[in-house]
Write a protein that holds these residues in place. Structure first.
Motif, PDB file in Angstrom:
ATOM      1  N   TRP A  36     -14.496  92.038  63.438  1.00  0.00           N
ATOM      2  CA  TRP A  36     -14.156  93.400  63.057  1.00  0.00           C
ATOM      3  C   TRP A  36     -13.769  93.510  61.595  1.00  0.00           C
ATOM      4  CZ3 TRP A  36      -9.435  95.402  61.449  1.00  0.00           C
ATOM      5  CH2 TRP A  36      -8.348  94.541  61.527  1.00  0.00           C
ATOM      6  N   ARG A  37     -13.188  92.455  61.030  1.00  0.00           N
ATOM      7  CA  ARG A  37     -12.797  92.525  59.612  1.00  0.00           C
ATOM      8  C   ARG A  37     -14.021  92.678  58.710  1.00  0.00           C
ATOM      9  NH1 ARG A  37      -7.778  91.471  57.829  1.00  0.00           N
ATOM     10  NH2 ARG A  37      -8.581  90.643  55.901  1.00  0.00           N
ATOM     11  N   SER A  38     -15.102  91.975  59.030  1.00  0.00           N
ATOM     12  CA  SER A  38     -16.297  92.104  58.190  1.00  0.00           C
ATOM     13  C   SER A  38     -16.904  93.505  58.324  1.00  0.00           C
ATOM     14  CB  SER A  38     -17.325  91.025  58.527  1.00  0.00           C
ATOM     15  OG  SER A  38     -17.847  91.213  59.807  1.00  0.00           O
ATOM     16  N   LYS A  39     -16.838  94.078  59.513  1.00  0.00           N
ATOM     17  CA  LYS A  39     -17.327  95.451  59.695  1.00  0.00           C
ATOM     18  C   LYS A  39     -16.466  96.432  58.902  1.00  0.00           C
ATOM     19  CE  LYS A  39     -19.048  94.356  64.274  1.00  0.00           C
ATOM     20  NZ  LYS A  39     -18.761  94.431  65.697  1.00  0.00           N
ATOM     21  N   LEU A  40     -15.156  96.196  58.925  1.00  0.00           N
ATOM     22  CA  LEU A  40     -14.249  97.056  58.176  1.00  0.00           C
ATOM     23  C   LEU A  40     -14.456  96.873  56.673  1.00  0.00           C
ATOM     24  CD1 LEU A  40     -12.000  99.131  58.411  1.00  0.00           C
ATOM     25  CD2 LEU A  40     -10.368  97.256  58.570  1.00  0.00           C
ATOM     26  N   LEU A  41     -14.715  95.655  56.257  1.00  0.00           N
ATOM     27  CA  LEU A  41     -14.996  95.390  54.848  1.00  0.00           C
ATOM     28  C   LEU A  41     -16.254  96.131  54.403  1.00  0.00           C
ATOM     29  CD1 LEU A  41     -13.732  93.774  52.567  1.00  0.00           C
ATOM     30  CD2 LEU A  41     -15.179  91.859  53.195  1.00  0.00           C
ATOM     31  N   LEU A  43     -17.238  98.960  55.619  1.00  0.00           N
ATOM     32  CA  LEU A  43     -16.847 100.365  55.500  1.00  0.00           C
ATOM     33  C   LEU A  43     -16.109 100.635  54.195  1.00  0.00           C
ATOM     34  CD1 LEU A  43     -15.662 101.284  59.118  1.00  0.00           C
ATOM     35  CD2 LEU A  43     -17.771 102.001  57.968  1.00  0.00           C
ATOM     36  N   CYS A  44     -15.432  99.614  53.662  1.00  0.00           N
ATOM     37  CA  CYS A  44     -14.698  99.772  52.389  1.00  0.00           C
ATOM     38  C   CYS A  44     -15.620 100.109  51.230  1.00  0.00           C
ATOM     39  CB  CYS A  44     -13.936  98.496  52.046  1.00  0.00           C
ATOM     40  SG  CYS A  44     -12.481  98.221  53.031  1.00  0.00           S
ATOM     41  N   SER A  45     -16.874  99.761  51.341  1.00  0.00           N
ATOM     42  CA  SER A  45     -17.803  99.997  50.232  1.00  0.00           C
ATOM     43  C   SER A  45     -18.742 101.175  50.490  1.00  0.00           C
ATOM     44  CB  SER A  45     -18.616  98.729  49.956  1.00  0.00           C
ATOM     45  OG  SER A  45     -19.363  98.380  51.096  1.00  0.00           O
ATOM     46  N   THR A  46     -18.446 101.972  51.503  1.00  0.00           N
ATOM     47  CA  THR A  46     -19.264 103.140  51.813  1.00  0.00           C
ATOM     48  C   THR A  46     -19.142 104.164  50.695  1.00  0.00           C
ATOM     49  OG1 THR A  46     -18.931 102.801  54.172  1.00  0.00           O
ATOM     50  CG2 THR A  46     -19.618 104.990  53.496  1.00  0.00           C
ATOM     51  N   GLU A  47     -20.277 104.581  50.161  1.00  0.00           N
ATOM     52  CA  GLU A  47     -20.251 105.575  49.084  1.00  0.00           C
ATOM     53  C   GLU A  47     -20.194 106.990  49.641  1.00  0.00           C
ATOM     54  OE1 GLU A  47     -22.942 105.133  45.803  1.00  0.00           O
ATOM     55  OE2 GLU A  47     -22.929 102.968  46.037  1.00  0.00           O
ATOM     56  N   GLU A  48     -21.078 107.298  50.575  1.00  0.00           N
ATOM     57  CA  GLU A  48     -21.072 108.610  51.211  1.00  0.00           C
ATOM     58  C   GLU A  48     -20.655 108.424  52.665  1.00  0.00           C
ATOM     59  OE1 GLU A  48     -24.391 111.210  50.672  1.00  0.00           O
ATOM     60  OE2 GLU A  48     -24.839 110.330  48.721  1.00  0.00           O
ATOM     61  N   VAL A  49     -19.527 108.988  53.001  1.00  0.00           N
ATOM     62  CA  VAL A  49     -18.966 108.820  54.332  1.00  0.00           C
ATOM     63  C   VAL A  49     -19.660 109.765  55.305  1.00  0.00           C
ATOM     64  CG1 VAL A  49     -16.857 109.018  55.702  1.00  0.00           C
ATOM     65  CG2 VAL A  49     -16.757 108.120  53.384  1.00  0.00           C
ATOM     66  N   LEU A 128     -12.803 112.780  50.406  1.00  0.00           N
ATOM     67  CA  LEU A 128     -12.992 112.143  51.719  1.00  0.00           C
ATOM     68  C   LEU A 128     -13.380 110.682  51.547  1.00  0.00           C
ATOM     69  CD1 LEU A 128     -13.375 112.171  54.831  1.00  0.00           C
ATOM     70  CD2 LEU A 128     -15.715 112.947  54.410  1.00  0.00           C
ATOM     71  N   ALA A 129     -14.359 110.408  50.677  1.00  0.00           N
ATOM     72  CA  ALA A 129     -14.825 109.029  50.483  1.00  0.00           C
ATOM     73  C   ALA A 129     -13.722 108.144  49.892  1.00  0.00           C
ATOM     74  CB  ALA A 129     -16.059 109.018  49.588  1.00  0.00           C
ATOM     75  N   GLN A 130     -12.980 108.669  48.920  1.00  0.00           N
ATOM     76  CA  GLN A 130     -11.901 107.882  48.314  1.00  0.00           C
ATOM     77  C   GLN A 130     -10.805 107.567  49.333  1.00  0.00           C
ATOM     78  OE1 GLN A 130     -10.847 110.464  45.059  1.00  0.00           O
ATOM     79  NE2 GLN A 130     -12.179 109.375  43.621  1.00  0.00           N
ATOM     80  N   ARG A 137      -9.103  99.785  53.359  1.00  0.00           N
ATOM     81  CA  ARG A 137      -8.409  98.682  52.679  1.00  0.00           C
ATOM     82  C   ARG A 137      -6.977  98.527  53.179  1.00  0.00           C
ATOM     83  NH1 ARG A 137     -11.195 101.140  48.394  1.00  0.00           N
ATOM     84  NH2 ARG A 137      -9.274 102.125  47.667  1.00  0.00           N
ATOM     85  N   VAL A 138      -6.319  99.640  53.473  1.00  0.00           N
ATOM     86  CA  VAL A 138      -4.957  99.583  54.021  1.00  0.00           C
ATOM     87  C   VAL A 138      -4.958  98.853  55.359  1.00  0.00           C
ATOM     88  CG1 VAL A 138      -3.147 101.035  55.081  1.00  0.00           C
ATOM     89  CG2 VAL A 138      -4.007 101.563  52.791  1.00  0.00           C
ATOM     90  N   LEU A 139      -5.932  99.154  56.197  1.00  0.00           N
ATOM     91  CA  LEU A 139      -6.001  98.492  57.498  1.00  0.00           C
ATOM     92  C   LEU A 139      -6.266  96.996  57.340  1.00  0.00           C
ATOM     93  CD1 LEU A 139      -5.733  98.937  60.505  1.00  0.00           C
ATOM     94  CD2 LEU A 139      -8.160  99.540  60.580  1.00  0.00           C
ATOM     95  N   LEU A 140      -7.114  96.627  56.392  1.00  0.00           N
ATOM     96  CA  LEU A 140      -7.346  95.204  56.113  1.00  0.00           C
ATOM     97  C   LEU A 140      -6.064  94.527  55.632  1.00  0.00           C
ATOM     98  CD1 LEU A 140     -10.820  95.327  54.347  1.00  0.00           C
ATOM     99  CD2 LEU A 140     -10.294  94.141  56.487  1.00  0.00           C
ATOM    100  N   LYS A 141      -5.355  95.183  54.723  1.00  0.00           N
ATOM    101  CA  LYS A 141      -4.104  94.630  54.200  1.00  0.00           C
ATOM    102  C   LYS A 141      -3.055  94.525  55.312  1.00  0.00           C
ATOM    103  CE  LYS A 141      -0.941  93.625  51.041  1.00  0.00           C
ATOM    104  NZ  LYS A 141      -0.945  92.577  50.080  1.00  0.00           N
ATOM    105  N   TYR A 142      -2.984  95.531  56.156  1.00  0.00           N
ATOM    106  CA  TYR A 142      -2.043  95.523  57.277  1.00  0.00           C
ATOM    107  C   TYR A 142      -2.313  94.327  58.190  1.00  0.00           C
ATOM    108  CZ  TYR A 142       0.178  96.974  61.638  1.00  0.00           C
ATOM    109  OH  TYR A 142       0.922  97.011  62.779  1.00  0.00           O
TER     110      TYR A 142
END
Length: 178
Positions: A36-41, A43-49, A128-130, A137-142
């Motif tokens: 799941w972390r790689s999937k979340l990572l 999502l961190c680089s998604t330009e258009e949500v 929205l994207a920002q 990133r907050v969820l990854l850090k958490y």
């Protein structure tokens, strides 16, 4: 008889050690194998949500918010807006002595996703994207904090770091600022 006691105690110690180590290894394995972390990572680089991205982020947190029933999420969104405004208006060094029950990181993400999906066609896409990438990133850090520090009752180091992370996340959400 004297030679059997050290042999027996060594055997018991090995079994206890293997059991304790096996539980920790199993938890780490389950955590890592879901990927799941790689999937979340990603999502961190998604330009258009997209709405699919929002639903994906929502799937990484608990199913229900702590303090709000599903039919009453609008009041939760209003509470999140209030917390955003309070965090942005108060000096971070001042303690106002308020001990209200605050939204935790999962609640913030749940309510953000709920708001973003309901208002998807009417929101500022850049904000929205920002906000979306920041919350990923907050969820990854958490997760990193929870994995790094032992989760025990009254772990003030972990609690302090999580509270700082939560506070900074709330201050940074632009989409819901009024």
């Amino acid at each position: 008889m004297n030679s059997i006691i050290p042999l027996f105690s060594g055997f018991v110690g090995t079994i206890i050690g293997a059991t304790i180590n096996d539980d920790g290894a199993r938890l780490r394995s389950m955590h890592g194998e879901s990927n799941w972390r790689s999937k979340l990572l990603d999502l961190c680089s998604t330009e258009e949500v997209t709405k699919k991205d929002i639903y994906s982020l929502r799937a990484f947190v608990r199913p229900f918010p702590n303090n709000f029933k599903l039919e009453n999420l609008d009041s939760g969104i209003n509470k999140l807006k209030d917390e955003i405004n309070k965090e942005n208006k108060t000096d971070s060094n001042s303690d106002q002595g308020e001990n209200k029950e605050e939204l935790d990181i999962d609640d913030v993400i749940i309510l953000f996703c709920e708001y973003a999906s309901k208002n998807f066609d009417n929101v500022n896409r850049l904000a929205l994207a920002q906000d979306f990438r920041m919350l990923c990133r907050v969820l990854l850090k958490y997760d990193w904090l929870v994995q790094r520090f032992e989760v025990t009752p009254n772990n003030t180091t972990l609690d302090s770091k999580i509270e700082d992370l939560r506070s900074e996340a709330i201050k940074s959400i632009k989409l819901l600022q009024v």
